[in-house]
Scaffold this active site. Sequence first.
Site, mmCIF file in Angstrom:
data_model
loop_
_atom_site.group_PDB
_atom_site.id
_atom_site.type_symbol
_atom_site.label_atom_id
_atom_site.label_comp_id
_atom_site.label_asym_id
_atom_site.label_seq_id
_atom_site.Cartn_x
_atom_site.Cartn_y
_atom_site.Cartn_z
ATOM 1 N N LYS A 61 25.414 12.264 13.285
ATOM 2 C CA LYS A 61 26.656 12.771 12.708
ATOM 3 C C LYS A 61 27.587 13.262 13.811
ATOM 4 C CE LYS A 61 26.326 16.421 9.988
ATOM 5 N NZ LYS A 61 27.225 17.573 10.135
ATOM 6 N N ARG A 102 32.811 12.071 16.588
ATOM 7 C CA ARG A 102 33.573 11.934 17.828
ATOM 8 C C ARG A 102 34.104 10.511 18.018
ATOM 9 N NH1 ARG A 102 30.271 16.075 17.859
ATOM 10 N NH2 ARG A 102 30.571 17.853 19.277
ATOM 11 N N ASP A 128 21.028 23.763 15.280
ATOM 12 C CA ASP A 128 20.703 23.007 14.065
ATOM 13 C C ASP A 128 19.201 22.841 13.862
ATOM 14 O OD1 ASP A 128 23.331 22.758 13.354
ATOM 15 O OD2 ASP A 128 23.569 20.728 14.115
ATOM 16 N N ARG A 144 22.386 31.196 8.053
ATOM 17 C CA ARG A 144 21.200 30.355 8.188
ATOM 18 C C ARG A 144 19.978 31.117 8.690
ATOM 19 N NH1 ARG A 144 22.755 24.696 10.489
ATOM 20 N NH2 ARG A 144 23.684 24.388 8.436
ATOM 21 N N LYS A 154 25.374 16.539 2.289
ATOM 22 C CA LYS A 154 26.401 16.888 3.273
ATOM 23 C C LYS A 154 26.218 16.101 4.558
ATOM 24 C CE LYS A 154 28.658 20.866 5.413
ATOM 25 N NZ LYS A 154 28.673 20.477 6.812
#
Length: 410
Positions: free
Chosen positions: A20, A25, A289, A320, A388
């Site tokens: 992703k 980019r 992440d 998170r 998502k």
Amino acid sequence: MDISIRPSVLRGKLDVPASKSCAHRSIICAALADGVSHLSGVTMSKDIEATIGAMTALGAEFTVNGGDITVKGTGGKTADSCVIDCNESGSTLRFIIPVAAAIGKSTEFHGRGRLPQRPIDIFIRELGRNGVSFDYHNTMPFTVSGGLRSDIFEIEGDVSSQFITGLLFALPLLDGDSEIVLTSHLESRPYVDITIETLRRFGVSAEETERGFRIKGGQRYRARDEKIEGDYSQAAFFCVANALGSEVELHNLNENSVQGDKKILEIISDMCYNGNIGHYRADCSDIPDLVPVLAVLGAFGNGDSVIYNAKRLKIKESDRLASTSAMLNALGGDVTVTDDGLVIRPTNAMHGGTVDSCGDHRIVMAAAVAATRIDGEVVIKGAEAAEKSYPAFFDDYKMLGGKANVISME
């Protein structure tokens, strides 16, 4: 949508979805280029759709055929005013604000979920003193207008690397030279590395300095064809599943990738040996992440694991740190939130339970990985959040033998 998962061993071959981060980019660079670019292997998701929509609003033309995208770029030309819906994508928002300002486009930004609360103060300050006006009242929608001027931009490196990436896209379009000066340590540095490498492939350069980056003005993006490499952020879920006993063979990964989340391979290699899971201390400043799935791994270890330098996770799709802790504790874990991370203590008593996704895609997928090893049913509420970033996650999960069934569509 609520999903029920029973324990299982995942087995088989998987083509890891496209990165992703790389896709965002490449899409932006192609949209700013002179001519037509062809991007292949793109994994569509709500975040990627948001960036395509943003660059369409800025004047680029897209033809999407599955994972193949043809982009007719704008050449960085000035465009009329427009409205951009970023959905819940922080990358789209922070990458596009300076781009829209650089091409002199008055733009109204919309978003949903927690995105309207994600900070953009750095842009308001730095772009605001260089020709850009913000009609901003601490939420969305808001409007950005005026034309960005070249200058020295002083940016904190420990808030989000997305601010630096956004400027790296925009500053080459300006007439004069600019400089980005980092006023604190740059966290998530690998994401900036991905940006610089992508810029290079599209004919744009950024010179690293002792203080940050120097960017020459008057550069032009060049159209090109490229295949988007696999995503180590998504591969990490299956890497951890393997460490917990599954046998998934992963394909479509670039061994020479500059993606920071490739670090998952090193962490697992260092802590897993002879079928045993050890423990770790992980500085997650460059790999935020990975935190939810790293916490899952630590929950099955043989000692206390510590995640630190992850304070910025409090302003993601969920807080998170809190949502990761709540997810594992609901399943019998023992996770404590610290000022900047988590302490994960193995309990040897993980069990079924109900997990609230908090609308966060990474919590959903981390919980699904934990469920492979847990004795009992795991129910994930709001499991549609996975769409998502990885819409086909549960399709792939079940293809590999995972026992996941939708029990409610509410």
